[in-house]
Enzyme design. Sequence first.
Site: not given
Length: 333
Positions: A181-182
């Site tokens: 997850c950025v």
Amino acid sequence: MASSSAAEPGARLSDRTKRSPLGLKAMVLLMHVVFVGAVFMLDSTLDRRIHQEPWYIGAYGVLVLVTLVQYFYTAGSSPGYVIDAMQASGGMHATFINTATLSKQSSSKHGSLKSPMNRPQLEKPSAMSSSSSWLHQIVDLYPPGSSNRDWTCAYCKVFQPPRTRHCHDCDKCVLQFDHHCVWLGTCIGKKNHCRFWWYIFEETILSTWTVALYIESLYLDIDKAWWKDFIGVILLAILIFILIFLLLLLMFHTYIALTNQTTYEVARRKRIFYLRGAPDKVHPFSKGICRNIYDFCFSRESGFVLEAVPPLEELEARAAPYTCRDIFCCRCC
């Protein structure tokens, strides 16, 4: 001098990489401040409502705070790295649970995986030979005839359990890898997938409530300046787009939680060597909805749960159509 000057760009790049998660967290925090703060700035009727219904705005403020706390809590959590499991296997206190198949009771009730074990076997690896013990654990989890090339990480050079993948952003192998997850700046895996689901759920509720406040502001306060309406409409359009994305994300992760899948397995099923021969409509690691929910919510217990790949024959048996008896016995649960 040349070597020092050549090292400086690399150091700057490394610093930028380390700062990027902090920058993303600051951006997420700023987005919450902008969208929530704009509601109070653009709606002049909220002042009266705060005095008339303090519980309503108070509950909204608590939801904002809980969502932000859940965000930072999830961002700082470990997804469950293989290296941590290997280190735990070297200690005599570590307990590994081999969930190769279900118990006979669960198998007969749900018509799912058959198991030669009545209960999951507990194995305590030797502290003197952690690497060989880890190898022994991994070999038992794959179908017979599997090559160690298929489950050896080309980057970490470690033996990967099933459902594991190397994350190039974290530069580590993650157990039950879902995705990186950025916005959180971390991987989503075995140990923090449930926390990620709760964050999405809370963010969805918060976005829905905020959209309702924006619409109420545009509908009730008709005497405010035109530029306030213009800003409110733009923010509302962006927020509706975010809400649609969050709803789709929440539904998808609810689905994979109920079926014990990961995003990576859904997207790359045909490329994962031990899933290629599995029937399309069968979820190989599913243990029934109730057990899947339990494992999903309580996967942060002590020890690491290592799931074995079910034999192909058992997966083909599970692909059989449901009968009336299966429905009556709640086979899916």
